[in-house]
Write an enzyme that holds these catalytic residues in place. Sequence first.
Site, PDB file in Angstrom:
ATOM      1  N   ASP A  89       0.803  -1.304   0.060  1.00  0.00           N
ATOM      2  CA  ASP A  89       0.182  -0.051  -0.120  1.00  0.00           C
ATOM      3  C   ASP A  89       0.918   1.219  -0.014  1.00  0.00           C
ATOM      4  O   ASP A  89       1.900   1.293   0.687  1.00  0.00           O
ATOM      5  CB  ASP A  89      -0.903   0.012   1.206  1.00  0.00           C
ATOM      6  CG  ASP A  89      -0.132   0.099   2.388  1.00  0.00           C
ATOM      7  OD1 ASP A  89      -0.204   0.773   3.420  1.00  0.00           O
ATOM      8  OD2 ASP A  89       0.545  -0.766   2.922  1.00  0.00           O
ATOM      9  N   SER A  90       0.573   2.177  -0.693  1.00  0.00           N
ATOM     10  CA  SER A  90       1.063   3.522  -0.901  1.00  0.00           C
ATOM     11  C   SER A  90       2.595   3.356  -1.093  1.00  0.00           C
ATOM     12  O   SER A  90       3.036   2.871  -2.270  1.00  0.00           O
ATOM     13  CB  SER A  90       1.134   4.203   0.572  1.00  0.00           C
ATOM     14  OG  SER A  90       1.194   5.608   0.454  1.00  0.00           O
ATOM     15  N   ALA A  91       3.631   3.847  -0.297  1.00  0.00           N
ATOM     16  CA  ALA A  91       4.959   3.539  -0.549  1.00  0.00           C
ATOM     17  C   ALA A  91       5.267   2.163  -0.857  1.00  0.00           C
ATOM     18  O   ALA A  91       6.009   1.661  -1.745  1.00  0.00           O
ATOM     19  CB  ALA A  91       5.843   3.955   0.586  1.00  0.00           C
ATOM     20  N   PHE A 144      -2.083  -0.831  -3.644  1.00  0.00           N
ATOM     21  CA  PHE A 144      -3.395  -0.107  -3.094  1.00  0.00           C
ATOM     22  C   PHE A 144      -2.955   1.267  -2.938  1.00  0.00           C
ATOM     23  O   PHE A 144      -1.856   1.569  -2.387  1.00  0.00           O
ATOM     24  CB  PHE A 144      -3.573  -0.586  -1.813  1.00  0.00           C
ATOM     25  CG  PHE A 144      -4.061  -2.142  -1.519  1.00  0.00           C
ATOM     26  CD1 PHE A 144      -5.550  -2.498  -2.075  1.00  0.00           C
ATOM     27  CD2 PHE A 144      -3.271  -3.134  -1.176  1.00  0.00           C
ATOM     28  CE1 PHE A 144      -5.825  -3.863  -2.037  1.00  0.00           C
ATOM     29  CE2 PHE A 144      -3.515  -4.449  -1.330  1.00  0.00           C
ATOM     30  CZ  PHE A 144      -4.973  -4.886  -1.472  1.00  0.00           C
ATOM     31  N   GLY A 148       3.099  -0.154  -2.352  1.00  0.00           N
ATOM     32  CA  GLY A 148       2.750  -0.199  -3.681  1.00  0.00           C
ATOM     33  C   GLY A 148       4.090   0.188  -4.626  1.00  0.00           C
ATOM     34  O   GLY A 148       4.254  -0.714  -5.487  1.00  0.00           O
TER      35      GLY A 148
END
Length: 157
Positions: A120-122, A148, A124
């Site tokens: 997720d975020s970083a 995500f 990802g």
Amino acid sequence: PKQLVNLKLLSHEVREGMNELPLKKNDFEISSMEILPMSDHLLLHIHGGGFIATSTTTHEVYLKPWALGLEIPIVSIDYSLAPESPYPRAIEECFYAYAWVLKNANKLGWNGKTLLLAGDSAGGNLVTIVTMKSIEVGLRKPDAIICFYTPFLLGYR
């Protein structure tokens, strides 16, 4: 010397090979000590946090239910955070962990069939970079990647 990359193995079942790792009983939330066969699937997770915050522990709130519901082992990478460990340290650690997982599948209760990467975020971003680097150097590619709310700017022609 640099510290080794920390990985966390989450599983609701004890699987063949897991006894080769220095795990403590409380590392697993299991109802039985029955040793199951190796899983066909493994999820490699990379947490988000803007490269500066959070950890594998903060993401257990959804990783533990995933391990239970999917009935597969999950390996979560606890990469070093900035600013103490600046770019490209997180990339190096995540790629190293990816290669280690490929080489040590049997210790993780995984037979090597299907490898999924999620972040997720970083995380990802790191999932995407690890995938690109694996293609670049000729390592096995993941079978699927799940990113995500990753800040990508994609263009189509």
